[in-house]
Design an enzyme around this catalytic site. Structure first.
Site, PDB file in Angstrom:
ATOM      1  N   ARG A  70     -54.864 -26.719  -3.394  1.00 47.36           N
ATOM      2  CA  ARG A  70     -55.178 -25.670  -2.429  1.00 47.36           C
ATOM      3  C   ARG A  70     -55.834 -24.502  -3.151  1.00 47.36           C
ATOM      4  NH1 ARG A  70     -51.177 -23.295  -1.240  1.00 47.36           N
ATOM      5  NH2 ARG A  70     -49.521 -24.484  -2.234  1.00 47.36           N
ATOM      6  N   TYR A 198     -59.555 -31.831  -0.165  1.00 49.62           N
ATOM      7  CA  TYR A 198     -58.219 -31.996  -0.721  1.00 49.62           C
ATOM      8  C   TYR A 198     -57.095 -31.469   0.163  1.00 49.62           C
ATOM      9  CZ  TYR A 198     -54.536 -32.613  -4.011  1.00 49.62           C
ATOM     10  OH  TYR A 198     -53.393 -33.048  -4.595  1.00 49.62           O
ATOM     11  N   LYS A 207     -50.861 -27.226   6.352  1.00 48.52           N
ATOM     12  CA  LYS A 207     -50.645 -25.812   6.048  1.00 48.52           C
ATOM     13  C   LYS A 207     -51.382 -24.904   7.038  1.00 48.52           C
ATOM     14  CE  LYS A 207     -48.396 -27.007   2.358  1.00 48.52           C
ATOM     15  NZ  LYS A 207     -46.965 -26.822   2.244  1.00 48.52           N
ATOM     16  N   HIS A 227     -41.844 -22.901   5.722  1.00 46.61           N
ATOM     17  CA  HIS A 227     -42.154 -23.839   4.636  1.00 46.61           C
ATOM     18  C   HIS A 227     -40.843 -24.414   4.094  1.00 46.61           C
ATOM     19  CE1 HIS A 227     -44.368 -24.373   0.520  1.00 46.61           C
ATOM     20  NE2 HIS A 227     -44.455 -25.450   1.260  1.00 46.61           N
ATOM     21  N   SER A 249     -44.264 -24.603  -3.245  1.00 47.00           N
ATOM     22  CA  SER A 249     -44.836 -25.922  -3.512  1.00 47.00           C
ATOM     23  C   SER A 249     -44.459 -26.392  -4.930  1.00 47.00           C
ATOM     24  CB  SER A 249     -46.353 -25.859  -3.396  1.00 47.00           C
ATOM     25  OG  SER A 249     -46.712 -25.375  -2.128  1.00 47.00           O
ATOM     26  N   CYS A 251     -41.636 -27.383  -6.166  1.00 51.52           N
ATOM     27  CA  CYS A 251     -40.339 -26.937  -6.698  1.00 51.52           C
ATOM     28  C   CYS A 251     -39.209 -27.863  -6.254  1.00 51.52           C
ATOM     29  CB  CYS A 251     -40.034 -25.505  -6.268  1.00 51.52           C
ATOM     30  SG  CYS A 251     -41.038 -24.267  -7.089  1.00 51.52           S
ATOM     31  N   GLY A 252     -39.547 -29.063  -5.787  1.00 50.32           N
ATOM     32  CA  GLY A 252     -38.506 -30.043  -5.536  1.00 50.32           C
ATOM     33  C   GLY A 252     -38.014 -30.167  -4.099  1.00 50.32           C
ATOM     34  N   ASP A 278     -41.248 -30.624   4.061  1.00 50.00           N
ATOM     35  CA  ASP A 278     -42.168 -29.522   3.767  1.00 50.00           C
ATOM     36  C   ASP A 278     -42.210 -28.428   4.832  1.00 50.00           C
ATOM     37  OD1 ASP A 278     -44.112 -28.400   1.966  1.00 50.00           O
ATOM     38  OD2 ASP A 278     -45.696 -28.973   3.360  1.00 50.00           O
ATOM     39  N   ARG A 367     -50.920 -36.768  -5.781  1.00 55.70           N
ATOM     40  CA  ARG A 367     -50.082 -36.861  -4.580  1.00 55.70           C
ATOM     41  C   ARG A 367     -49.964 -38.278  -4.052  1.00 55.70           C
ATOM     42  NH1 ARG A 367     -48.092 -31.719  -2.490  1.00 55.70           N
ATOM     43  NH2 ARG A 367     -49.013 -30.225  -3.931  1.00 55.70           N
ATOM     44  N   PHE A 491     -31.292 -32.597  -9.295  1.00 57.09           N
ATOM     45  CA  PHE A 491     -31.451 -33.853  -8.558  1.00 57.09           C
ATOM     46  C   PHE A 491     -30.167 -34.215  -7.797  1.00 57.09           C
ATOM     47  CE2 PHE A 491     -34.346 -33.844 -12.243  1.00 57.09           C
ATOM     48  CZ  PHE A 491     -35.508 -33.668 -11.517  1.00 57.09           C
ATOM     49  N   GLY A 492     -29.601 -35.422  -8.017  1.00 62.12           N
ATOM     50  CA  GLY A 492     -28.435 -35.845  -7.239  1.00 62.12           C
ATOM     51  C   GLY A 492     -27.268 -34.862  -7.335  1.00 62.12           C
ATOM     52  N   ASP A 493     -27.133 -34.222  -8.495  1.00 64.57           N
ATOM     53  CA  ASP A 493     -26.004 -33.293  -8.672  1.00 64.57           C
ATOM     54  C   ASP A 493     -26.139 -32.039  -7.810  1.00 64.57           C
ATOM     55  OD1 ASP A 493     -24.131 -34.571 -10.446  1.00 64.57           O
ATOM     56  OD2 ASP A 493     -25.711 -34.486 -11.963  1.00 64.57           O
TER      57      ASP A 493
END
Ligand code: PGA
Ligand code: MN
Length: 582
Positions: A70, A198, A207, A227, A249, A251-252, A278, A367, A491-493
């Site tokens: 972007r 893109y 967006k 968002h 964007s 950041c998981g 998202d 992506r 992650f999982g934790d």
């Protein structure tokens, strides 16, 4: 033909004429249409088939080398009054912007097909959903819109019924970055994009519509376009709490939305359900709670870092019927990116023989595009026209230091302040420097279609008699120690943090009140099976009074930027925090 479609037809005819397109194709969203477009793109080189044994119906798209993210500096909100766009947006006079774009569009589709893409953001029968039509000369955009939205005949039927729709015009033009603009006209529900093929620059439903235009519409109509990912946490009693979470964007959000709980939790019967990764549209229901839908129908996720360790659900959904953009490929033509433990890239994202001297094999912002239904944790509740009731809203960013693992806002007003003041280190999802801390209110800095001062006031307005608002939290998975090592496994934790939030929602634990909000009290965070140093955990839950005073000052300076439009309630709330930081 109904008069409503007559307006649509006239608009399409205008652009067919202006752009000089050879042909006009109205997309119906069918399988046959999709197959024909894929054939066409395989022929033109827009798509490259990947290994049909390991990845049936998967394709690679290589974008232009200077068109990989972007472009916030070329993205404008064009309101009649400049202050309505606010200092958080680039602004251009609407008439000037339209003249500029008309000059670029003139003749730009000679020799090309103009595709008309009717789409619906949200379940097709949802009162919260909104429709749009994108005109584009990119078959790649059509293929992506087909995965990312409810595209085609059903959307067109709803547009015919309702009459209103967002009008988006897109041309890849000549992909010259000097002739690239993403213009928004919120007052007329219009979008005009030129010069990029893109992602968020070109898939206008995402967006441009679902955040910038929708946030404007939402303010007029009393809802919020955010968002945020949406997930459901099911506990062993079979009760599901829905949580929406805003992170900038890359950041998981996708990883959190598809989280697989640690073994102990799974054995006990906990489960995470994915509603969206998202965007979240939410509005108060008759019972006073906030109800949320995911306006999208697919995921446009960051590939690098996605692995069986970080996001097994994502990996599982990417083995068929997916489009990959700017990833690398292996010798046997499988998609590849940094973070996958197996496989060796032979060609990089530009199609060159892979040479580490040229940088990573996959572009850091490469992506995947895939239908949401392919995700193993996808829940049918994502199709519920009424949306899911929210128990919690989470804000978060990437902060190496200062910000604890998790804290809860004192109340809604404080929560709005926490969201407004949040900051994060920049990522590769947008063109520009990476790793610089910037304020990114509610992770909406690039996406709010109007003045942040007004936006904060709109958020505050939801706190009214009868409202049963979700609790608001802030998280930071990205704290590092002095040696640069992450303190939290993530992650999982992260499930452990979600569980604590739900305990707070149900009033099962008291928490520990501090100046910045409520943190987990001693023993409240489940550490069973967690491999973490006591000192690290202490650091993660520490509030550094001195450093926070500096942060509070920086937040005050930032809120001042929006001048008179910043609600006084936010400054009063910030004072409350400051007074406790002693
Ligand atoms: P993201 O999407 O910023 O949410 O990662 C990128 C894009 O739309 O281009
Ligand atoms: Mn995003």
């Amino acid at each position: 033909m109904s008069s409503k479609l007559a307006e649509l037809n006239a608009w399409v005819a205008h652009y067919a004429d202006l752009t000089g397109a050879d042909r006009v194709h109205w997309c119906d969203g069918s399988e046959e249409e999709s197959a024909r477009l894929v054939e066409l793109m395989l022929g033109s080189g827009d798509l490259i088939a990947l290994n049909p044994q390991t990845h049936p119906n998967c394709f690679l798209h290589r974008s232009s080398v200077s068109d990989v993210a972007r472009v916030e500096h070329l993205t404008f909100v064009c309101t009649a009054n400049r202050d309505d766009a606010g200092p958080n947006n680039h602004w251009m006079d609407p008439e000037q912007a339209k003249a500029k774009m008309a000059a670029l569009y003139k003749g730009c589709m000679k020799g090309r097909t103009l595709y008309v893409v009717p789409y619906c953001m949200g379940p097709i029968d949802s009162p919260l959903a909104r429709c749009g039509v994108e005109i584009t000369d990119s078959p790649y955009v059509v293929a992506n819109m087909r995965l990312m939205t409810r595209m085609g005949a059903a959307a067109l039927a709803r547009i015919e019924r309702e009459g209103t729709f967002v009008k988006g015009v897109h041309s890849t033009g000549d992909l010259n970055p000097d002739r690239r603009f993403i213009m928004h006209f919120p007052e007329e529900l219009g979008i005009q994009s030129f010069g990029s093929g893109y992602g968020g620059n070109a898939l206008l439903g995402k967006k441009c519509h679902a955040l910038r235009i929708a946030s404007w519409q939402a303010r007029q109509e009393g809802w919020l376009a955010e968002h945020m990912l949406i997930l459901g946490v099911e506990n062993p009693q079979g009760e599901t709490h829905y949580i929406a979470a805003a992170f900038p964007s890359a950041c998981g959000k996708t990883n959190l939305a598809m989280l697989i709980p640690p073994q102990g939790y799974r054995e006990a019967g906990w489960k995470i359900w994915t509603v969206g990764d998202d965007i979240c549209w939410m509005r108060p229901g008759a019972d006073g709670r906030l109800y949320a839908i995911n306006p999208e129908a697919g995921y446009f996720g960051v590939a690098p870092g996605t692995s069986a360790k970080t996001n097994p659900n994502a990996l599982a959904m990417l083995t068929h019927d997916a489009i990959f953009t700017n990833v690398a490929v292996t010798a046997d033509n499988q998609p590849w990116w940094e973070g996958l433990p197996d496989g060796t890239p032979v060609a990089d994202w530009q199609g060159r023989a892979f040479d580490p001297a040229n940088g990573p094999a996959a572009h850091p912002n490469s992506r995947f595009t895939v239908s949401a239904r392919q995700c193993p944790s996808y829940t049918p509740m994502a199709e519920d026209p009424q949306g899911v009731p929210l128990s919690a809203i989470v804000f978060g960013g990437r902060r190496e230091s200062l910000v604890p693992l998790v804290f809860e806002a004192r109340d809604w007003t404080h929560g709005v302040l926490v969201g407004a003041g949040m900051a994060s280190e920049t990522t590769a999802a947008a063109t520009g420097a990476v790793g610089v801390v910037r304020r990114d209110s509610m992770a909406m800095k690039p996406f709010a279609g109007y003045n942040f001062g007004d936006y904060f006031a709109h958020w505050l307005s939801f706190d009214k008699p009868g409202a049963k608002l979700p609790k608001i939290f802030h998280v930071n998975w990205f704290r590092k120690n002095a040696g640069g090592k992450f303190l939290w496994p993530g992650f999982g934790d992260n499930m452990r943090v979600l569980e604590w939030m739900i305990k707070r929602v149900k009033n099962e634990v008291p928490g520990h009140a501090t100046a910045i909000g409520i943190l987990p009290g001693e023993g409240e965070l489940n550490r069973d099976g967690l491999n973490i140093d006591a000192a690290d955990l202490q650091a993660l839950l520490h509030v550094d009074t001195h450093a926070w005073r500096t942060e509070v000052g920086a937040i005050a300076d930032y809120l001042e930027e929006f001048g008179e439009r910043t609600p006084a309630a936010l400054f009063e709330e910030l004072d409350k925090t400051a007074r406790q930081l002693v």
